[in-house]
Design a protein around this motif. Structure first.
Motif, PDB file in Angstrom:
ATOM      1  N   ALA A  47       0.879  -1.234  -0.088  1.00  0.00           N
ATOM      2  CA  ALA A  47      -0.002   0.033   0.007  1.00  0.00           C
ATOM      3  C   ALA A  47       0.820   1.080   0.025  1.00  0.00           C
ATOM      4  CB  ALA A  47      -0.932   0.074   1.354  1.00  0.00           C
ATOM      5  N   TYR A  69      -5.486   4.128  -6.196  1.00  0.00           N
ATOM      6  CA  TYR A  69      -4.926   4.072  -4.898  1.00  0.00           C
ATOM      7  C   TYR A  69      -4.073   5.274  -4.837  1.00  0.00           C
ATOM      8  CZ  TYR A  69      -6.279  -0.957  -5.094  1.00  0.00           C
ATOM      9  OH  TYR A  69      -6.907  -2.142  -5.119  1.00  0.00           O
ATOM     10  N   ALA A 105      -7.187   9.706  -1.743  1.00  0.00           N
ATOM     11  CA  ALA A 105      -8.534   8.649  -1.479  1.00  0.00           C
ATOM     12  C   ALA A 105      -8.030   7.613  -0.288  1.00  0.00           C
ATOM     13  CB  ALA A 105      -8.647   7.626  -2.804  1.00  0.00           C
ATOM     14  N   TYR A 106      -6.910   7.333   0.048  1.00  0.00           N
ATOM     15  CA  TYR A 106      -6.438   6.655   1.167  1.00  0.00           C
ATOM     16  C   TYR A 106      -5.716   7.177   2.079  1.00  0.00           C
ATOM     17  CZ  TYR A 106      -9.342   3.120  -1.559  1.00  0.00           C
ATOM     18  OH  TYR A 106     -10.009   2.569  -2.245  1.00  0.00           O
ATOM     19  N   THR A 107      -5.620   6.715   3.336  1.00  0.00           N
ATOM     20  CA  THR A 107      -4.296   6.649   4.153  1.00  0.00           C
ATOM     21  C   THR A 107      -3.608   5.504   3.985  1.00  0.00           C
ATOM     22  OG1 THR A 107      -5.758   5.558   5.951  1.00  0.00           O
ATOM     23  CG2 THR A 107      -5.672   8.056   5.846  1.00  0.00           C
ATOM     24  N   GLY A 144      -5.862   2.748   5.803  1.00  0.00           N
ATOM     25  CA  GLY A 144      -6.948   2.497   5.036  1.00  0.00           C
ATOM     26  C   GLY A 144      -6.893   1.547   3.674  1.00  0.00           C
ATOM     27  N   LEU A 145      -5.762   1.972   3.161  1.00  0.00           N
ATOM     28  CA  LEU A 145      -5.405   1.287   1.796  1.00  0.00           C
ATOM     29  C   LEU A 145      -5.043  -0.074   2.090  1.00  0.00           C
ATOM     30  CD1 LEU A 145      -5.223   0.975  -1.484  1.00  0.00           C
ATOM     31  CD2 LEU A 145      -3.020   1.984  -1.153  1.00  0.00           C
ATOM     32  N   LYS A 178      -6.183  -1.665   4.655  1.00  0.00           N
ATOM     33  CA  LYS A 178      -7.123  -2.822   4.793  1.00  0.00           C
ATOM     34  C   LYS A 178      -8.178  -3.115   3.674  1.00  0.00           C
ATOM     35  CE  LYS A 178     -11.729  -2.451   7.372  1.00  0.00           C
ATOM     36  NZ  LYS A 178     -12.650  -1.919   7.401  1.00  0.00           N
ATOM     37  N   LYS A 179      -8.041  -2.299   2.671  1.00  0.00           N
ATOM     38  CA  LYS A 179      -8.524  -2.504   1.541  1.00  0.00           C
ATOM     39  C   LYS A 179      -8.053  -3.507   0.573  1.00  0.00           C
ATOM     40  CE  LYS A 179      -9.915  -0.558  -3.216  1.00  0.00           C
ATOM     41  NZ  LYS A 179     -11.143  -1.286  -3.274  1.00  0.00           N
ATOM     42  N   ASN A 206      -9.200   2.064  10.457  1.00  0.00           N
ATOM     43  CA  ASN A 206      -8.150   3.079  10.204  1.00  0.00           C
ATOM     44  C   ASN A 206      -6.851   2.577  11.107  1.00  0.00           C
ATOM     45  OD1 ASN A 206      -9.774   4.988   8.717  1.00  0.00           O
ATOM     46  ND2 ASN A 206     -10.747   5.751  10.704  1.00  0.00           N
TER      47      ASN A 206
END
Length: 184
Positions: A92, A119, A123-125, A128-129, A131-132, A155
């Motif tokens: 990530a 990515y 859009a992402y921390t 967060g990324l 986790k995705k 988070n």
């Protein structure tokens, strides 16, 4: 690989990153496949790998490692106790850094595969990324259990393992995660 020349080129062609080089130690290291940066802010570059890149690509790689330090990836990712989260966190982090550098119109090395415009840091921390990516992995392989463990509230990744995380097994996992991501 000429470290002095590379430092000067980064300072001239990417001044934002050039100023950061004063706080980073750069060393050649043939024991790693490509490049990495550690918690002590030592950036290591395999000279064979670097010599195979154009000068623009070398600058990208140096700036890539610097951004991991700027965004504290080197401190955040490897404090997590879940090994799958560490591996995906490293991936990530590379997605986020590569997106930023490409947006800055830097030359993405041909060997870089971790780029996806979706990515991105808007859009992402990192958490967060991560986790995705873990959730996507679980969908592909429900038996992996990769999404179980340290991610809570979408988070935060918590170190529930206790201790400083510097044991031999942890170091090997970290090194494998770095190597796997850089090979990708």
């Amino acid at each position: 690989m000429n470290i002095r020349r590379l430092r000067v080129q980064v300072m001239l062609r990417a001044p934002f990153f050039g100023s950061m080089l004063h706080n980073i130690k750069i060393v050649e290291d043939k024991n790693i496949p490509t490049a990495c940066i550690d918690k002590g802010l030592t950036a290591r570059f395999n000279p064979v790998f670097m010599d195979a890149l154009s000068e623009d690509e070398q600058i990208f790689v140096v700036c890539h490692e610097l951004m991991h330090a700027v965004w504290l990836h080197v401190f955040r990712i490897f404090e997590w106790s879940n090994k799958d989260a560490v591996r995906m966190g490293n991936i990530a982090a590379d997605y986020l850094v590569n997106y930023l550098l490409k947006e800055m119109r830097m030359t993405l090395p041909k060997c870089v595969t971790l780029y996806n415009h979706e990515y991105n840091p808007d859009a992402y921390t990192l958490e967060g990324l991560t986790k995705k990516l873990l959730e996507e992995q679980d969908k592909e392989d429900p038996q992996s259990g990769a999404g179980d463990g340290d991610i809570t509230n979408g988070n935060d990744i918590l170190d529930s393992g206790g201790g400083d995380g510097e044991g031999t097994e942890d170091q090997q996992v970290k090194q494998r995660a770095i190597e796997e991501t850089l090979r990708s």
